[in-house]
Design a protein around this motif. Structure first.
Motif, PDB file in Angstrom:
ATOM      1  N   MET A  91       0.804  -1.217   0.000  1.00 53.82           N
ATOM      2  CA  MET A  91       0.000   0.000   0.000  1.00 53.82           C
ATOM      3  C   MET A  91       0.840   1.271   0.000  1.00 53.82           C
ATOM      4  N   GLY A  92       2.090   1.183   0.361  1.00 54.37           N
ATOM      5  CA  GLY A  92       2.943   2.358   0.433  1.00 54.37           C
ATOM      6  C   GLY A  92       3.437   2.851  -0.919  1.00 54.37           C
ATOM      7  N   ILE A  93       3.380   2.016  -1.952  1.00 57.81           N
ATOM      8  CA  ILE A  93       3.939   2.431  -3.239  1.00 57.81           C
ATOM      9  C   ILE A  93       2.886   2.879  -4.240  1.00 57.81           C
ATOM     10  N   GLY A  94       1.613   2.688  -3.933  1.00 54.80           N
ATOM     11  CA  GLY A  94       0.550   3.160  -4.807  1.00 54.80           C
ATOM     12  C   GLY A  94       0.097   2.130  -5.829  1.00 54.80           C
ATOM     13  N   TRP A  95      -0.999   2.457  -6.507  1.00 51.93           N
ATOM     14  CA  TRP A  95      -1.639   1.522  -7.430  1.00 51.93           C
ATOM     15  C   TRP A  95      -0.778   1.244  -8.658  1.00 51.93           C
ATOM     16  N   GLU A  96      -0.255   2.286  -9.299  1.00 54.05           N
ATOM     17  CA  GLU A  96       0.520   2.107 -10.534  1.00 54.05           C
ATOM     18  C   GLU A  96       1.768   1.254 -10.294  1.00 54.05           C
ATOM     19  N   ALA A  97       2.485   1.507  -9.212  1.00 51.69           N
ATOM     20  CA  ALA A  97       3.689   0.724  -8.914  1.00 51.69           C
ATOM     21  C   ALA A  97       3.332  -0.732  -8.636  1.00 51.69           C
ATOM     22  N   ASN A  98       2.218  -0.973  -7.973  1.00 47.69           N
ATOM     23  CA  ASN A  98       1.779  -2.346  -7.736  1.00 47.69           C
ATOM     24  C   ASN A  98       1.424  -3.045  -9.037  1.00 47.69           C
ATOM     25  N   MET A  99       0.759  -2.337  -9.938  1.00 46.34           N
ATOM     26  CA  MET A  99       0.423  -2.924 -11.231  1.00 46.34           C
ATOM     27  C   MET A  99       1.681  -3.210 -12.045  1.00 46.34           C
ATOM     28  N   ASP A 100       2.670  -2.340 -11.948  1.00 40.77           N
ATOM     29  CA  ASP A 100       3.942  -2.558 -12.629  1.00 40.77           C
ATOM     30  C   ASP A 100       4.639  -3.798 -12.074  1.00 40.77           C
ATOM     31  N   GLY A 142       5.786  -9.927 -12.825  1.00 40.76           N
ATOM     32  CA  GLY A 142       5.720 -11.231 -12.176  1.00 40.76           C
ATOM     33  C   GLY A 142       5.986 -11.227 -10.687  1.00 40.76           C
ATOM     34  N   ILE A 143       6.092 -10.086 -10.074  1.00 41.59           N
ATOM     35  CA  ILE A 143       6.288 -10.022  -8.626  1.00 41.59           C
ATOM     36  C   ILE A 143       4.909  -9.974  -7.992  1.00 41.59           C
TER      37      ILE A 143
END
Length: 99
Positions: free
Chosen positions: A72-81, A86-87
């Protein structure tokens, strides 16, 4: 000093319209998350959950995303990236030497 009824009606109109719009907006994200992670729509439909208790609904969504490995600390776009590469889980940090 006598006040008219118009300011009160205007206030309640704004209150109801913003609450309904916020409910529909957040409900659409809950529906997408349910479809993406095959979650059940129980005990109530999403719009009703968001309308009656938005805070509870947002807490449930937060916990579900966190259990799926979202950071949750890195935001939606970074999570989607991260997902595209594959992470699927947050990296585990091994604590250093403690005294």
């Amino acid at each position: 000093m006598k006040r008219g009824l118009a300011p009160n009606i205007l206030y309640y109109y704004i209150l109801i319209s913003t609450t309904a719009n916020a409910c529909l907006y957040s409900c659409s994200y809950r529906s997408r998350m349910r479809a993406q992670y095959n979650l059940e729509e129980t005990p109530y439909v999403h719009c009703l959950v968001h309308f009656c208790c938005t805070t509870c609904a947002l807490c449930q969504e937060y916990r579900e995303l966190k259990s799926c490995g979202f950071d949750m600390g890195i935001g939606w776009e970074a999570n989607m990236d991260r997902r595209r590469h594959g992470i699927t889980a947050a990296p585990t940090v091994i604590p250093g030497i403690t005294r």
